[in-house]
Design a protein around this motif. Structure first.
Motif, PDB file in Angstrom:
ATOM      1  N   SER A  28       0.871  -1.347   0.038  1.00 21.01           N
ATOM      2  CA  SER A  28       0.034   0.188   0.156  1.00 21.01           C
ATOM      3  C   SER A  28       0.854   1.180  -0.025  1.00 21.01           C
ATOM      4  O   SER A  28       1.567   1.751   0.968  1.00 21.01           O
ATOM      5  N   MET A  29       1.029   1.975  -1.217  1.00 25.26           N
ATOM      6  CA  MET A  29       2.112   2.558  -1.347  1.00 25.26           C
ATOM      7  C   MET A  29       1.930   4.111  -0.310  1.00 25.26           C
ATOM      8  O   MET A  29       2.868   4.710  -0.035  1.00 25.26           O
ATOM      9  N   LYS A  30       0.815   4.643  -0.170  1.00 28.05           N
ATOM     10  CA  LYS A  30       0.351   5.550   0.701  1.00 28.05           C
ATOM     11  C   LYS A  30       1.043   5.481   1.940  1.00 28.05           C
ATOM     12  O   LYS A  30       0.958   6.457   2.793  1.00 28.05           O
ATOM     13  N   VAL A  31       1.218   4.403   2.668  1.00 31.52           N
ATOM     14  CA  VAL A  31       1.665   4.297   3.772  1.00 31.52           C
ATOM     15  C   VAL A  31       3.168   4.894   4.138  1.00 31.52           C
ATOM     16  O   VAL A  31       3.390   5.679   4.951  1.00 31.52           O
ATOM     17  N   LEU A 246      -0.211  -8.939 -15.965  1.00 32.90           N
ATOM     18  CA  LEU A 246       1.005  -8.896 -15.051  1.00 32.90           C
ATOM     19  C   LEU A 246       0.899 -10.142 -13.960  1.00 32.90           C
ATOM     20  O   LEU A 246       1.708 -10.491 -13.553  1.00 32.90           O
ATOM     21  N   LEU A 247      -0.541 -10.297 -13.872  1.00 33.06           N
ATOM     22  CA  LEU A 247      -0.719 -11.571 -12.754  1.00 33.06           C
ATOM     23  C   LEU A 247      -0.456 -12.911 -13.514  1.00 33.06           C
ATOM     24  O   LEU A 247       0.180 -13.867 -12.923  1.00 33.06           O
ATOM     25  N   ALA A 254      -1.593  -7.102  -8.345  1.00 28.89           N
ATOM     26  CA  ALA A 254      -1.605  -5.658  -8.184  1.00 28.89           C
ATOM     27  C   ALA A 254      -2.828  -4.921  -8.880  1.00 28.89           C
ATOM     28  O   ALA A 254      -3.533  -5.735  -9.455  1.00 28.89           O
ATOM     29  N   GLY A 255      -3.022  -3.684  -8.412  1.00 29.15           N
ATOM     30  CA  GLY A 255      -4.355  -3.038  -8.586  1.00 29.15           C
ATOM     31  C   GLY A 255      -4.250  -2.453 -10.291  1.00 29.15           C
ATOM     32  O   GLY A 255      -3.327  -2.841 -10.866  1.00 29.15           O
ATOM     33  N   THR A 283      -2.125  -3.769  -3.805  1.00 26.30           N
ATOM     34  CA  THR A 283      -2.502  -5.072  -4.345  1.00 26.30           C
ATOM     35  C   THR A 283      -3.814  -5.351  -4.956  1.00 26.30           C
ATOM     36  O   THR A 283      -4.393  -4.051  -4.847  1.00 26.30           O
ATOM     37  N   GLY A 284      -3.923  -6.310  -5.824  1.00 30.05           N
ATOM     38  CA  GLY A 284      -5.255  -6.548  -6.596  1.00 30.05           C
ATOM     39  C   GLY A 284      -6.484  -6.684  -5.662  1.00 30.05           C
ATOM     40  O   GLY A 284      -7.516  -6.934  -6.325  1.00 30.05           O
TER      41      GLY A 284
END
Length: 338
Positions: A28-31, A246-247, A254-255, A283-284
Motif C-alpha cells: 500500500s504505497m501511501k503508507v 501482470l498476474l 496488483a491493482g 495489491t489487487g
C-alpha cells in the motif's frame, strides 16, 4: 527489526520481471507517504501526540494515514469516498480512525468536491484538527527518498526510466526528484486515465471508470508538470488487460493503476531498450470483482499500442502517448490555493 507494521508496509519490493522491466511493488504505497509526512510534522512541532489528523481519501491514503496515526499516538478522521470497501472500513474502525463516507455518486468531480467541502466544514467545527492536504502539501513526497535510494542501490548507475501513475503528484514526482540527484537524465513517464484534469484529458470520457489513484477531476498542488517527460493516457479496458497480464505472466497481483503502468512500461522498455521501473501502488484485492473476475475477456496486451499525439486535441481512448517535454500545467490543471 521494525518497531511498527507500518514501517514494513512502507518498504516496497523491487522485482526483476525480465526484458528490462522492474516492478516496484507496494502493499500500500501511501503508507510510505503518510508515515514520513506525519513523522516530519511531529518533529517540527506542527502536530503533537494526541492531535487529530484529517484528510479526504478514496482508499489507500486513508489506510496509510490511519497506520501513521496508530504508530505515533494520534487520532485520525477520514472523509471518504464510497470506493472505500468493507474490509478497509473494518480495518479503519479497529485502528481507531473515524470515517465519514460521502453519498454515492457516479460523478468523480462531484464526489471529490463534496469531500473537500466536508473537510472545510469539519475544520470549522474542529479548528484544532490538522488537515493533511495530501493533494497539495509537499510534505507527502518525503517518504519516497528511501524508496529512491533503494532503487539506486539495486539498479546501479545505468540508464533508467521511471513509470507510474501521476495521482496526487507526490509519488512519481518525488521519486524522479530523488533519483535524478544521482541519475539526472532519468526520464519520468506519467500514466493518466481519460477524464482527468491533471494533464488535460478532462474533456475525454471513459464510459467505464476514471482510474482512482492516478487521475483527478480537480487540480492538485503536488503535481509538478515540469518533471514529466512523457504522458500515457489509458482506458479502463487497457489497464484491465495490463493487470491481468501482470498476474498471469509474472504472478504479481496488483491493482488497476499497476496494470496501466505495467502496460506502459512494457511499451517504453521495448521502444528504448532502457531498464524501466514501474510503480505498482497496491495489491489487487479490492479489484477482484471489477477487474480480475473478467480475466477471460481481457485483451491480449501484445495487440495493444498507443496512438502517438502531439496535441491534447488528439486525445481519444483507448490509449494515447504524448511527449510532454516537462512543460507547465495546462490552464485547467493549475491549483489555486484555497
Amino acid at each position: 527489526m521494525d518497531d511498527h507494521v507500518s514501517e514494513a508496509i512502507a518498504r516496497p519490493d523491487l522485482i526483476d520481471l525480465g526484458e528490462g522491466l522492474l516492478c516496484l511493488r507496494f502493499e500500500s504505497m501511501k503508507v510510505a507517504s503518510a508515515l514520513a509526512a506525519v513523522r516530519h510534522l511531529l518533529d517540527t512541532g506542527v502536530v503533537r501526540p494526541g492531535d487529530t489528523l484529517l484528510d479526504s481519501s478514496s482508499g489507500i491514503y486513508a489506510y496509510g494515514l490511519a497506520l501513521a496515526a496508530h504508530r505515533y499516538g494520534l487520532r485520525c478522521h477520514i472523509v471518504g469516498s464510497t470506493t472505500i470497501d468493507h474490509p478497509l472500513r473494518i480495518q479503519l474502525a479497529v485502528l481507531g480512525a473515524t470515517l465519514e463516507r460521502m453519498p454515492p455518486s457516479e460523478d468523480l468531480s462531484l464526489d471529490q468536491n463534496r469531500r473537500v467541502h466536508r473537510i472545510k466544514e469539519v475544520l470549522r467545527e474542529n479548528p484544532h484538527f490538522h488537515w493533511m492536504r495530501q493533494y497539495h502539501d509537499a510534505v507527502h513526497g518525503l517518504g519516497y527518498r528511501a524508496v529512491a535510494d533503494r532503487i539506486l542501490k539495486e539498479v546501479g548507475t545505468g540508464p533508467l526510466t521511471l513509470v507510474g501513475g501521476v495521482g496526487s503528484g507526490a509519488s512519481t514526482g518525488a521519486l524522479a526528484r530523488y533519483v535524478r540527484e544521482s541519475l539526472p537524465d532519468t526520464p519520468l513517464v506519467g500514466v493518466q486515465p481519460f477524464g482527468s484534469v491533471t494533464f488535460g484529458s478532462d474533456g475525454v470520457d471513459d464510459p467505464q471508470i476514471i482510474i482512482a489513484g492516478i487521475g483527478s477531476s480537480i487540480p492538485f498542488g503536488n503535481v509538478d508538470h515540469t518533471l514529466y517527460d512523457t504522458l500515457h493516457w489509458t482506458s479502463f479496458d487497457s489497464a484491465l488487460a495490463g493487470s491481468v497480464d501482470l498476474l498471469r505472466r509474472h504472478a504479481v497481483f496488483a491493482g488497476l493503476s499497476a496494470g496501466a503502468a505495467y502496460l506502459v512500461a512494457r511499451w517504453e522498455a521495448a521502444r528504448t531498450g532502457r531498464r524501466v521501473v514501474f510503480v505498482a501502488a497496491d495489491t489487487g484485492h479490492r479489484y477482484v470483482d471489477s477487474v480480475f473476475a473478467h480475466h477471460e475477456s481481457a485483451l491480449p496486451i501484445d495487440d495493444l499500442a498507443p496512438t502517438a499525439i502531439d496535441d491534447l486535441a488528439g486525445l481519444a481512448p483507448p490509449w494515447c502517448r504524448m511527449e510532454w517535454g516537462r512543460r507547465p500545467a495546462p490552464e485547467q490543471a493549475v491549483h489555486r490555493a484555497d
